[in-house]
Design a protein around this motif. Structure first.
Motif, mmCIF file in Angstrom:
data_model
loop_
_atom_site.group_PDB
_atom_site.id
_atom_site.type_symbol
_atom_site.label_atom_id
_atom_site.label_comp_id
_atom_site.label_asym_id
_atom_site.label_seq_id
_atom_site.Cartn_x
_atom_site.Cartn_y
_atom_site.Cartn_z
ATOM 1 N N SER A 193 26.036 56.098 50.682
ATOM 2 C CA SER A 193 27.164 55.337 49.929
ATOM 3 C C SER A 193 26.656 53.853 49.591
ATOM 4 O O SER A 193 27.011 53.339 48.316
ATOM 5 C CB SER A 193 28.521 55.426 50.645
ATOM 6 O OG SER A 193 28.939 56.887 50.559
ATOM 7 N N TYR B 184 26.387 52.301 45.819
ATOM 8 C CA TYR B 184 26.906 50.826 45.519
ATOM 9 C C TYR B 184 26.014 49.738 45.072
ATOM 10 O O TYR B 184 25.807 49.127 43.998
ATOM 11 C CB TYR B 184 27.844 50.121 46.638
ATOM 12 C CG TYR B 184 28.297 48.931 46.376
ATOM 13 C CD1 TYR B 184 29.615 48.956 45.716
ATOM 14 C CD2 TYR B 184 27.925 47.828 46.659
ATOM 15 C CE1 TYR B 184 30.224 47.664 45.444
ATOM 16 C CE2 TYR B 184 28.475 46.578 46.567
ATOM 17 C CZ TYR B 184 29.659 46.313 45.725
ATOM 18 O OH TYR B 184 30.117 45.284 45.624
ATOM 19 N N VAL C 191 30.173 52.474 37.261
ATOM 20 C CA VAL C 191 30.712 53.687 37.948
ATOM 21 C C VAL C 191 30.109 53.979 39.061
ATOM 22 O O VAL C 191 30.907 54.616 40.258
ATOM 23 C CB VAL C 191 30.386 54.899 36.724
ATOM 24 C CG1 VAL C 191 31.033 56.282 37.390
ATOM 25 C CG2 VAL C 191 31.252 54.736 35.611
ATOM 26 N N LEU C 192 28.869 53.946 39.231
ATOM 27 C CA LEU C 192 27.941 54.331 40.609
ATOM 28 C C LEU C 192 28.538 53.392 41.702
ATOM 29 O O LEU C 192 28.775 53.549 42.931
ATOM 30 C CB LEU C 192 26.421 54.218 40.303
ATOM 31 C CG LEU C 192 25.941 55.284 39.643
ATOM 32 C CD1 LEU C 192 24.429 54.734 39.339
ATOM 33 C CD2 LEU C 192 26.088 56.637 40.250
ATOM 34 N N LEU D 213 32.122 54.406 42.902
ATOM 35 C CA LEU D 213 31.996 55.414 43.846
ATOM 36 C C LEU D 213 31.439 55.167 44.917
ATOM 37 O O LEU D 213 31.747 55.787 46.083
ATOM 38 C CB LEU D 213 31.071 56.635 42.930
ATOM 39 C CG LEU D 213 31.744 57.324 41.659
ATOM 40 C CD1 LEU D 213 30.657 58.196 41.046
ATOM 41 C CD2 LEU D 213 32.909 58.136 42.095
ATOM 42 N N LEU E 259 34.137 53.647 46.980
ATOM 43 C CA LEU E 259 35.132 54.526 47.552
ATOM 44 C C LEU E 259 34.737 55.203 48.752
ATOM 45 O O LEU E 259 35.552 55.592 49.499
ATOM 46 C CB LEU E 259 35.496 55.344 46.209
ATOM 47 C CG LEU E 259 36.382 54.577 45.208
ATOM 48 C CD1 LEU E 259 36.474 55.711 44.116
ATOM 49 C CD2 LEU E 259 37.693 54.159 45.635
ATOM 50 N N LYS E 260 33.612 55.424 48.696
ATOM 51 C CA LYS E 260 33.116 56.312 49.825
ATOM 52 C C LYS E 260 32.907 55.781 51.207
ATOM 53 O O LYS E 260 33.139 56.216 52.373
ATOM 54 C CB LYS E 260 31.676 57.097 49.373
ATOM 55 C CG LYS E 260 31.728 58.121 48.468
ATOM 56 C CD LYS E 260 30.474 58.730 48.362
ATOM 57 C CE LYS E 260 30.578 59.969 47.438
ATOM 58 N NZ LYS E 260 29.339 60.737 47.377
#
Length: 141
Positions: free
Chosen positions: A7, A11, A130-131, A134, A137-138
């Motif tokens: 993750s 990011y 977006v990446l 995500l 968020l992880k």
């Protein structure tokens, strides 16, 4: 541990894509040709365009830096830097769209009005945001 590392990489890759996208044409009459970049807007632009571009690029660079340093602060600095980058990009977009176009379908009318298509830089910036979101968020750090 491997989940957090993956993750973290997601990011970081997202923000690197945002920085690279700032140096590529944001709009183009053909897919790979022509418009100006966010970096060109910072060096040669004025007013709102310069402020928004600095926020978008600066937020992404700050997020990359926060990936490599450890701070004792409880604030989610990675999220804050990502949000600053997104707010800068949205600010630039809103400055060049009038209120009527926003109400009637901003993207479609904007593309028709300028006669251009999204360039490679704009596509990379959107994918990068977006990446990075995500990836954050992880891990949520």
């Amino acid at each position: 541990m491997s989940k957090k590392s993956g993750s973290f990489n997601l990011y970081l890759i997202g923000l690197v894509l945002v920085v690279i996208g700032c140096f590529l044409p944001l709009t183009a009459s053909k897919f790979f040709g022509g418009g100006s970049s966010a970096f060109k807007a910072i060096t040669n632009g004025s007013g709102d365009l310069k402020i928004g571009s600095i926020l978008a690029l600066g937020g992404a660079v700050a997020g990359i830096i926060f990936c490599f340093i450890s701070l004792r602060s409880k604030l989610p600095l990675k999220l804050i830097s990502l949000l600053v980058s997104i707010v800068g990009g949205v600010y630039v977009w809103l400055c060049y769209m009038n209120g009527g176009a926003l109400l009637k379908g901003a993207v479609k009318l904007g593309l028709k009005a300028t006669g251009s298509k999204p360039g490679l830089g704009l596509i990379l910036i959107a994918i990068g945001w977006v990446l990075a979101l995500l990836g954050w968020l992880k891990t949520r750090d």
